[in-house]
Scaffold this motif. Structure first.
Motif, PDB file in Angstrom:
ATOM      1  N   ALA A 180       0.817  -1.212   0.000  1.00 40.72           N
ATOM      2  CA  ALA A 180       0.000   0.000   0.000  1.00 40.72           C
ATOM      3  C   ALA A 180       0.849   1.259   0.000  1.00 40.72           C
ATOM      4  CB  ALA A 180      -0.925  -0.006   1.220  1.00 40.72           C
ATOM      5  N   GLU A 181       2.083   1.136   0.435  1.00 35.25           N
ATOM      6  CA  GLU A 181       2.975   2.307   0.440  1.00 35.25           C
ATOM      7  C   GLU A 181       3.286   2.757  -0.982  1.00 35.25           C
ATOM      8  OE1 GLU A 181       7.119   3.770   2.598  1.00 35.25           O
ATOM      9  OE2 GLU A 181       6.652   1.630   2.482  1.00 35.25           O
ATOM     10  N   LYS A 182       3.648   1.802  -1.847  1.00 35.83           N
ATOM     11  CA  LYS A 182       3.902   2.132  -3.249  1.00 35.83           C
ATOM     12  C   LYS A 182       2.626   2.624  -3.926  1.00 35.83           C
ATOM     13  CE  LYS A 182       7.787  -0.995  -4.164  1.00 35.83           C
ATOM     14  NZ  LYS A 182       8.266  -2.148  -4.970  1.00 35.83           N
ATOM     15  N   MET A 183       1.521   2.009  -3.562  1.00 35.09           N
ATOM     16  CA  MET A 183       0.240   2.396  -4.149  1.00 35.09           C
ATOM     17  C   MET A 183      -0.098   3.846  -3.837  1.00 35.09           C
ATOM     18  SD  MET A 183      -3.328   0.316  -3.651  1.00 35.09           S
ATOM     19  CE  MET A 183      -2.501  -1.204  -4.156  1.00 35.09           C
ATOM     20  N   ALA A 184       0.160   4.255  -2.595  1.00 39.17           N
ATOM     21  CA  ALA A 184      -0.152   5.628  -2.176  1.00 39.17           C
ATOM     22  C   ALA A 184       0.758   6.657  -2.848  1.00 39.17           C
ATOM     23  CB  ALA A 184      -0.041   5.741  -0.662  1.00 39.17           C
ATOM     24  N   LYS A 185       1.980   6.238  -3.194  1.00 36.27           N
ATOM     25  CA  LYS A 185       2.945   7.166  -3.794  1.00 36.27           C
ATOM     26  C   LYS A 185       2.756   7.310  -5.301  1.00 36.27           C
ATOM     27  CE  LYS A 185       6.610   6.487  -0.342  1.00 36.27           C
ATOM     28  NZ  LYS A 185       7.990   5.988  -0.115  1.00 36.27           N
ATOM     29  N   ASP A 186       1.959   6.434  -5.891  1.00 34.87           N
ATOM     30  CA  ASP A 186       1.765   6.461  -7.342  1.00 34.87           C
ATOM     31  C   ASP A 186       0.277   6.548  -7.672  1.00 34.87           C
ATOM     32  OD1 ASP A 186       1.887   6.280 -10.054  1.00 34.87           O
ATOM     33  OD2 ASP A 186       2.657   4.214 -10.129  1.00 34.87           O
ATOM     34  N   PRO A 187      -0.278   7.776  -7.734  1.00 36.90           N
ATOM     35  CA  PRO A 187      -1.710   7.965  -8.009  1.00 36.90           C
ATOM     36  C   PRO A 187      -2.152   7.419  -9.363  1.00 36.90           C
ATOM     37  CG  PRO A 187      -0.681   9.998  -7.223  1.00 36.90           C
ATOM     38  CD  PRO A 187       0.424   9.042  -7.544  1.00 36.90           C
ATOM     39  N   SER A 188      -1.197   7.204 -10.278  1.00 30.16           N
ATOM     40  CA  SER A 188      -1.561   6.727 -11.613  1.00 30.16           C
ATOM     41  C   SER A 188      -1.873   5.227 -11.615  1.00 30.16           C
ATOM     42  CB  SER A 188      -0.433   7.004 -12.608  1.00 30.16           C
ATOM     43  OG  SER A 188       0.738   6.289 -12.262  1.00 30.16           O
ATOM     44  N   ARG A 189      -1.492   4.527 -10.540  1.00 33.91           N
ATOM     45  CA  ARG A 189      -1.767   3.091 -10.470  1.00 33.91           C
ATOM     46  C   ARG A 189      -3.251   2.835 -10.268  1.00 33.91           C
ATOM     47  NH1 ARG A 189       2.411  -0.085  -6.609  1.00 33.91           N
ATOM     48  NH2 ARG A 189       1.067  -1.760  -7.347  1.00 33.91           N
ATOM     49  N   LYS A 190      -3.730   1.754 -10.863  1.00 39.44           N
ATOM     50  CA  LYS A 190      -5.134   1.396 -10.713  1.00 39.44           C
ATOM     51  C   LYS A 190      -5.416   1.022  -9.263  1.00 39.44           C
ATOM     52  CE  LYS A 190      -8.673  -1.782 -12.461  1.00 39.44           C
ATOM     53  NZ  LYS A 190      -8.956  -2.911 -13.375  1.00 39.44           N
ATOM     54  N   PRO A 191      -6.452   1.600  -8.658  1.00 36.29           N
ATOM     55  CA  PRO A 191      -6.753   1.295  -7.252  1.00 36.29           C
ATOM     56  C   PRO A 191      -7.067  -0.180  -7.054  1.00 36.29           C
ATOM     57  CG  PRO A 191      -7.959   3.250  -7.988  1.00 36.29           C
ATOM     58  CD  PRO A 191      -7.357   2.623  -9.211  1.00 36.29           C
ATOM     59  N   PHE A 192      -6.633  -0.714  -5.920  1.00 36.57           N
ATOM     60  CA  PHE A 192      -6.976  -2.087  -5.547  1.00 36.57           C
ATOM     61  C   PHE A 192      -8.350  -2.049  -4.903  1.00 36.57           C
ATOM     62  CE2 PHE A 192      -7.249  -5.738  -2.826  1.00 36.57           C
ATOM     63  CZ  PHE A 192      -6.552  -6.750  -3.481  1.00 36.57           C
ATOM     64  N   GLU A 193      -9.335  -2.670  -5.548  1.00 35.16           N
ATOM     65  CA  GLU A 193     -10.710  -2.577  -5.067  1.00 35.16           C
ATOM     66  C   GLU A 193     -11.020  -3.653  -4.044  1.00 35.16           C
ATOM     67  OE1 GLU A 193     -15.286  -2.490  -6.829  1.00 35.16           O
ATOM     68  OE2 GLU A 193     -13.570  -2.084  -8.131  1.00 35.16           O
TER      69      GLU A 193
END
Length: 207
Positions: A180-193
């Motif tokens: 989730a850390e990488k996910m939060a730093k990269d807004p262009s990534r598709k959200p994990f639903e």
């Protein structure tokens, strides 16, 4: 005389524009009102205990209101049992339309409305401020980051890079490891639903 004629023309022009403006405003308000009644996430899927209404244009005897059973099925006139659990509203509508078109009707116009979504829950455990079960908001999807925020966020010991999601897939619980850390730093990534009955566990930091 020319000045009077010009003034008369301008007055008529202003009146015309005022009427046109009022018509456009009314149309805009009408569109907003009608559109706001069906605000459903396009990615949200149907599941057991959802209440739906199905109608077919100019086929009043096919109209039905029903509840999706525990097996994901609904009983529809002529068709019998049809499985729609796990589909989006658009996909379920297309499926029903396809079945009617196959054996019974010519180019049927099917409309499916969800009158009430069943209560859905997910759990957030581990290193979050408010661990426990959380109810899905009506007509909305929830991303992993939103789920953690709904649980109060990380504790001082919480590690955003150590998040596990336990998910029921084909009758088995599978563990999905998410950073989730990488996910939060990269807004262009598709959200994990997050899906109903997911169990999210936030691990501890390593010091």
């Amino acid at each position: 005389m020319q000045v009077c004629g010009l003034l008369l023309f301008m007055i008529r022009r202003i009146r015309f524009l005022a009427v046109l403006f009022s018509i456009c405003c009314a149309a805009g308000l009408y569109a907003d009102d009608t559109g706001s009644n069906q605000v459903v996430s396009s990615s949200r899927v149907l599941s057991a205990n959802d209440v739906i209404a199905v109608t077919v244009y100019q086929e009043e005897d096919l109209a039905t209101k029903t509840i999706i059973d525990k097996n994901g099925m609904v009983m529809l006139p002529l068709l019998g049992q049809v499985k729609i659990s796990g589909m989006t509203v658009a996909d379920a509508t297309s499926r029903i339309q396809e079945l009617y078109n196959k054996d019974y009707l010519v180019n049927p116009q099917v409309n499916l409305i969800v009158e009430h979504f069943a209560e859905r829950h997910f759990a957030v455990l581990g290193q979050v401020q408010k661990p426990g079960n959380i109810e899905f908001p009506q007509n909305e999807s929830v991303s992993l980051l939103e789920a953690i925020a709904m649980a109060g966020g990380y504790t001082r010991l919480g590690s955003a890079s150590k998040v596990d999601v336990s998910r029921n897939e084909n009758g088995k619980r599978n563990i999905i490891h998410v950073d989730a850390e990488k996910m939060a730093k990269d807004p262009s990534r598709k959200p994990f639903e997050v899906l109903p009955d997911d169990v999210i566990t936030v691990g501890e930091r390593t010091f």
